[in-house]
Design an enzyme around this catalytic site. Sequence first.
Site, mmCIF file in Angstrom:
data_model
loop_
_atom_site.group_PDB
_atom_site.id
_atom_site.type_symbol
_atom_site.label_atom_id
_atom_site.label_comp_id
_atom_site.label_asym_id
_atom_site.label_seq_id
_atom_site.Cartn_x
_atom_site.Cartn_y
_atom_site.Cartn_z
ATOM 1 N N CYS A 1 25.110 54.320 26.223
ATOM 2 C CA CYS A 1 23.657 54.385 26.072
ATOM 3 C C CYS A 1 23.337 54.179 24.584
ATOM 4 O O CYS A 1 23.707 54.996 23.738
ATOM 5 C CB CYS A 1 23.188 55.747 26.568
ATOM 6 S SG CYS A 1 21.426 55.999 26.408
ATOM 7 N N CYS B 1 11.021 57.411 17.752
ATOM 8 C CA CYS B 1 10.266 56.617 18.728
ATOM 9 C C CYS B 1 8.779 56.855 18.500
ATOM 10 O O CYS B 1 8.376 57.953 18.131
ATOM 11 C CB CYS B 1 10.646 57.043 20.146
ATOM 12 S SG CYS B 1 9.969 55.988 21.433
ATOM 13 N N GLU C 1 21.438 58.364 17.601
ATOM 14 C CA GLU C 1 22.494 58.843 18.488
ATOM 15 C C GLU C 1 22.877 57.786 19.529
ATOM 16 O O GLU C 1 22.039 57.012 19.977
ATOM 17 C CB GLU C 1 22.032 60.122 19.195
ATOM 18 C CG GLU C 1 21.822 61.264 18.200
ATOM 19 C CD GLU C 1 21.542 62.607 18.862
ATOM 20 O OE1 GLU C 1 22.134 63.595 18.430
ATOM 21 O OE2 GLU C 1 20.720 62.673 19.802
ATOM 22 N N CYS D 1 9.507 63.971 26.483
ATOM 23 C CA CYS D 1 10.710 63.417 25.841
ATOM 24 C C CYS D 1 10.925 64.013 24.453
ATOM 25 O O CYS D 1 10.011 64.047 23.626
ATOM 26 C CB CYS D 1 10.598 61.904 25.745
ATOM 27 S SG CYS D 1 12.034 61.129 24.968
ATOM 28 N N CYS E 1 6.004 60.156 24.558
ATOM 29 C CA CYS E 1 5.952 60.606 25.957
ATOM 30 C C CYS E 1 6.079 62.132 25.921
ATOM 31 O O CYS E 1 6.942 62.670 25.214
ATOM 32 C CB CYS E 1 7.073 59.972 26.767
ATOM 33 S SG CYS E 1 6.975 58.173 26.780
ATOM 34 N N CYS F 1 19.362 62.215 29.320
ATOM 35 C CA CYS F 1 18.134 61.415 29.157
ATOM 36 C C CYS F 1 17.038 62.230 28.495
ATOM 37 O O CYS F 1 16.725 63.329 28.943
ATOM 38 C CB CYS F 1 17.568 60.998 30.507
ATOM 39 S SG CYS F 1 18.570 59.872 31.417
HETATM 40 N N1 SAH Z 1 11.616 53.868 25.453
HETATM 41 C C1 SAH Z 1 12.407 53.426 26.567
HETATM 42 C C2 SAH Z 1 13.872 53.789 26.427
HETATM 43 C C3 SAH Z 1 14.172 55.255 26.561
HETATM 44 S S1 SAH Z 1 15.127 55.479 27.993
HETATM 45 C C4 SAH Z 1 11.809 53.956 27.843
HETATM 46 O O1 SAH Z 1 10.909 54.769 27.779
HETATM 47 O O2 SAH Z 1 12.216 53.517 28.924
HETATM 48 C C5 SAH Z 1 15.147 57.196 28.200
HETATM 49 C C6 SAH Z 1 14.714 57.564 29.615
HETATM 50 O O3 SAH Z 1 14.746 58.996 29.750
HETATM 51 C C7 SAH Z 1 13.290 57.145 29.907
HETATM 52 O O4 SAH Z 1 13.146 56.810 31.252
HETATM 53 C C8 SAH Z 1 12.546 58.425 29.610
HETATM 54 O O5 SAH Z 1 11.270 58.424 30.174
HETATM 55 C C9 SAH Z 1 13.473 59.444 30.200
HETATM 56 N N2 SAH Z 1 13.261 60.802 29.694
HETATM 57 C C10 SAH Z 1 12.675 61.155 28.537
HETATM 58 N N3 SAH Z 1 12.681 62.492 28.396
HETATM 59 C C11 SAH Z 1 13.297 62.983 29.481
HETATM 60 C C12 SAH Z 1 13.652 64.301 29.869
HETATM 61 N N4 SAH Z 1 13.384 65.347 29.105
HETATM 62 N N5 SAH Z 1 14.290 64.450 31.037
HETATM 63 C C13 SAH Z 1 14.617 63.373 31.801
HETATM 64 N N6 SAH Z 1 14.326 62.117 31.461
HETATM 65 C C14 SAH Z 1 13.672 61.916 30.315
#
Ligand code: SAH
Length: 365
Positions: free
Chosen positions: A110, A117, A97, A124, A121, A346
């Site tokens: 973005c 991935c 996406e 996420c 996390c 995000c």
């Molecule tokens: N792998 C990289 C790129 C992903 S960026 C990284 O971790 O930085 C996506 C961003 O959204 C990251 O900061 C991630 O931690 C954040 N994120 C993931 N799940 C989220 C959620 N449910 N709500 C808000 N932010 C989230």
Amino acid sequence: MDTEINPRKNLIGLDRDELAAQLTAIGEKPFRAKQLWHWMYYHGATDFDAMTTIAKAARPLLKELFCTERPDISRLETSEDGTRKWLLTFGDGNEAETVYIPETDRGALCISSQVGCTLNCSFCHTGTQKLVRNLTAGEIVGQMMVARDSYNEWPVPKGARMISNIVMMGMGEPLYNFDNVKKALKIIMDPEGISLSKRRITLSTAGVVPMMQRCGAEIGVNLAVSLHACNDELRDTLVPINRKYPLKELIKACRQYPGANNANRITFEYAMLKGINDSDADAKELIRLVRGLPVKFNLIPFNPWPGTRFENSTPKQAKRFSEILNNGGLSAPIRVPRGRDIMAACGQLKSDSERQRRQKTGLSA
Ligand code: SAH
């Protein structure tokens, strides 16, 4: 270098040397590569017959052998707030996406770096996706081409652009796909094409410490780090890569990030998770953790997804948290979520559709 001539090889994603090699391999002069580059990345041309500076006699062979194809758009959704999300399908059927977040006279695209991935996390959505592979440089640049096609930003506008910034914050961990991400961003920054300045590009990492130095030195883009916790104990559970590269090492790598200074700060992303990482004590510990670092915080309201056990902080506590950081001398705005209604915010991206899972397991769709 791959100089093999495949039928209709896609030229998108080749660097300048590779493009020149493709052309010399069919008896063309190297200047043809320069012309093609301009047509592909400045004009966004997809039809060799539209490339009027290329001699008519040269076009049939180019058409027969090459293409400048973008990924297929499987689905395009537009949020009530104007955010746009493309589900793109690549040659092998894998999907990723891409999201565009408009402001009044500009906007950020973005871009994803992987299908799925590997980081897992816990808050996420992308981390729940099974299928993972690196995207090629062509697939990464292709996301940019699709968005520019859709906003009619060919030839590349001289002044204000709708797609004015790029954030490598889509699906995947860009520093686990360093070579392809670097190659793609070099193409996007190239002054004879899309020509987007490195100052307008931000790469986000969960903290792949050994690659951070190279990211600054070789790509030179702004850095964002997904911090989300003020100590190792908590970060180990939220961002499991922390077990491999704990905070001490991450902070050191930030301190040494090439190009970071007070005028050009590293962004620490911090998802506000109710009762998990949003106490006053957490905010105070963060201030101590980042002392002396050229950073700013980006407080992201937690974006929910089906099945998650996390909740967003209350607005009152998020505001308090932000104020504590401000009082500690840190910029820490609370971000306004965009595109939630189409699952484009995000951490909400995910592309292993039911259809794809069925294909994988051999079931008919
Ligand atoms: N792998 C990289 C790129 C992903 S960026 C990284 O971790 O930085 C996506 C961003 O959204 C990251 O900061 C991630 O931690 C954040 N994120 C993931 N799940 C989220 C959620 N449910 N709500 C808000 N932010 C989230």
